[in-house]
Scaffold this active site. Structure first.
Site, mmCIF file in Angstrom:
data_model
loop_
_atom_site.group_PDB
_atom_site.id
_atom_site.type_symbol
_atom_site.label_atom_id
_atom_site.label_comp_id
_atom_site.label_asym_id
_atom_site.label_seq_id
_atom_site.Cartn_x
_atom_site.Cartn_y
_atom_site.Cartn_z
ATOM 1 N N GLY A 239 0.765 -1.240 0.000
ATOM 2 C CA GLY A 239 0.000 0.000 0.000
ATOM 3 C C GLY A 239 0.792 1.284 0.000
ATOM 4 O O GLY A 239 0.208 2.370 -0.039
ATOM 5 N N CYS A 359 -13.847 2.994 -28.181
ATOM 6 C CA CYS A 359 -15.197 3.556 -28.272
ATOM 7 C C CYS A 359 -15.844 3.648 -26.893
ATOM 8 O O CYS A 359 -16.792 2.923 -26.577
ATOM 9 C CB CYS A 359 -16.035 2.719 -29.216
ATOM 10 S SG CYS A 359 -15.245 2.554 -30.808
HETATM 11 C C1 LIG Z 1 -2.779 -5.493 -3.945
HETATM 12 C C2 LIG Z 1 -2.244 -6.035 -2.668
HETATM 13 C C3 LIG Z 1 -0.984 -5.644 -2.216
HETATM 14 C C4 LIG Z 1 -0.123 -4.631 -2.943
HETATM 15 O O1 LIG Z 1 -0.636 -3.355 -2.881
HETATM 16 P P1 LIG Z 1 0.265 -2.098 -3.374
HETATM 17 O O2 LIG Z 1 -0.590 -0.936 -3.124
HETATM 18 O O3 LIG Z 1 0.524 -2.320 -4.819
HETATM 19 O O4 LIG Z 1 1.493 -2.096 -2.572
HETATM 20 C C5 LIG Z 1 -0.511 -6.216 -1.060
HETATM 21 N N1 LIG Z 1 -1.250 -7.119 -0.363
HETATM 22 C C6 LIG Z 1 -2.461 -7.515 -0.773
HETATM 23 C C7 LIG Z 1 -3.204 -8.517 0.018
HETATM 24 C C8 LIG Z 1 -3.001 -6.990 -1.933
HETATM 25 O O5 LIG Z 1 -4.213 -7.376 -2.330
#
Ligand SMILES: *Cc1c(COP(=O)(O)O)cnc(C)c1O
Length: 429
Positions: A239, A359
């Site tokens: 995240g 489109c």
């Molecule tokens: C998508 C996801 C991540 C990675 O998220 P980022 O924002 O790309 O770092 C990590 N853990 C889980 C469980 C995810 O679904």
């Protein structure tokens, strides 16, 4: 380090000129900087150096085999969300014993495949899934390593489509329900080994505050679960947000900057400084699952302008990439800087919409943005397209998938061929 800069008036990825690549391989074209990927991975690793940790790269952000292979050689583990991603990791030389398997809807086939390959942990998202995992493991006569994903009910303050840590999101198990679930599992589910706890509150977080809030809320629970059931790891998810607005290694030319107040860089050093002291002393291995942070700024999508269309209300620059190649603007209102491959000679700008050939009215890369003028035949780069770019590309409008290039220093390698028209109908009967 972002690996993209102007040299003698031309945009380069590391030591390779992008215009030359586009000439050779055509457009639309994804280009990734290996040096940037490795640099981000290494910096994150260093920021966590004070604690026992492992980085499980979130494969869904960019699952090209060469990207996975690059990260595997640097010692990355992998966070996967499907059997297909596990297959890719193995093909790329990654070790299943360093794979965690996330997602709310794992199928029987995926569970069996992952058990056979010996993954590190199933990160389970409901009691029903945990019971089903126990059943399948029992049928195979094995014990499944598992962690439950806790939903800490923390607001990640990100776009609603990529927020995952609130009670109203489909992800994880309610914070309050976790102790009871571990207790029942330890008594009733003999084919489950409770190995850890997992969380992931959302994507593209641009402040460290929600991470701190979640870690402080869940840490006592980790202590308790370790004491009672001997869990070994806590995954704090991914995240970490990146800067989408204005970022070139060579500095940001003033014609380019569209700095937004709400998007402030969350530095990886700050992330480490704030979290490491709060994670220290828990006695469990800390897992991280970054996707976007590792690859987001390491990739661009190069596209060519086909037409300029001057309407009564707007000027449209029609390019040969569409939302089928890069869907982030249409899906998440995602922002990508749009940069000419030839450095503009003046600071002059024109207000335009850059749109694709699809489109759909949602098929745009920017609206009413002041950009340096570019003309049909000129090429531009959509910056920061390394994460959730190619992986979300589709054949919508029967458009072949673009090619992908990985650059290392002065070497550019074609790591995925452009699809042909025959590829489009492959498998149809
Ligand atoms: C998508 C996801 C991540 C990675 O998220 P980022 O924002 O790309 O770092 C990590 N853990 C889980 C469980 C995810 O679904």
């Amino acid at each position: 380090m972002h690996g993209f800069s102007y040299q003698n008036g031309a945009l380069y990825c590391e030591d390779v000129e992008l215009d030359g690549l586009a000439e050779e391989y055509g457009t639309p074209l994804y280009v990734y900087s290996a040096g940037t990927i490795v640099d981000h991975f290494t910096r994150l690793d260093a920021a966590l150096s004070g604690i026992d940790h492992e980085i499980a790269y979130a494969v869904k952000a960019n699952s090209n085999l060469s990207v996975l292979r690059l990260l595997a050689t640097k010692g990355a583990g992998f966070d996967i969300v499907s059997g297909g991603e596990l297959f890719r990791v193995i093909k790329a030389g990654g070790d299943p014993a360093h794979c965690t398997f996330a997602g709310v809807g794992k199928t029987r086939e995926e569970i069996v495949y992952a058990l056979e390959q010996g993954i590190y942990s199933f990160n389970v998202e409901s009691e029903e899934e945990l019971r089903y995992l126990n059943q399948v493991a029992g049928e195979l006569g094995v014990v499944a390593p598992a962690a439950v994903r806790v939903n800490p009910n923390v607001d990640a303050k990100t776009h609603k489509y990529i927020s995952t840590g609130k009670s109203e999101n489909k992800f994880g198990v309610d914070f309050e329900a976790i102790p009871g679930l571990y207790e029942r599992a330890s008594k009733e589910l003999s084919h489950i080994r409770l190995r850890g706890l997992q969380m992931h509150i959302g994507s593209q977080l641009t402040s460290v505050a929600p991470f701190i809030e979640a870690v402080e809320k869940v840490a006592p629970m980790v202590r308790d679960l370790k004491e009672r059931y001997g869990i070994e790891f806590w995954s704090i998810g991914g995240g970490i947000g990146i800067v989408y607005h204005g970022s070139l290694e060579s500095g940001t030319p003033d014609w380019w900057e569209t700095k937004s107040e709400e998007e402030r860089p969350l530095t990886i050093e700050k992330y480490g400084q704030e979290l490491v002291p709060r994670l220290k002393g828990l006695g469990v291995k800390i897992l991280l699952e970054p996707g976007r942070y590792v690859v987001g700024n390491a990739g661009v999508l190069v596209t060519r302008c086909l037409y300029e269309k001057k309407g009564s209300a707007k000027t449209f620059k029609i390019v040969d990439a569409g939302m089928n190649d890069l869907i982030r603007p249409a899906l998440y209102e995602g922002h990508h800087e749009i940069v000419p491959l030839s450095e503009p000679k003046s600071g002059e700008r024109v207000k335009v919409d850059v749109v694709g050939p699809i489109c759909e009215s949602g098929d745009f890369f920017c609206q009413d943005r002041a950009l340096p003028d570019f003309q049909p035949g000129d090429r531009v780069a959509l910056m920061s397209a390394g994460a959730y770019g190619f992986v979300m590309a589709s054949n919508y409008n029967s458009r072949p998938l673009p090619a992908e290039i990985l650059v290392e220093g002065d070497t550019a390698t074609l790591v995925r061929k452009r699809q042909t028209l025959d590829d489009l109908i492959e498998g149809e009967l």
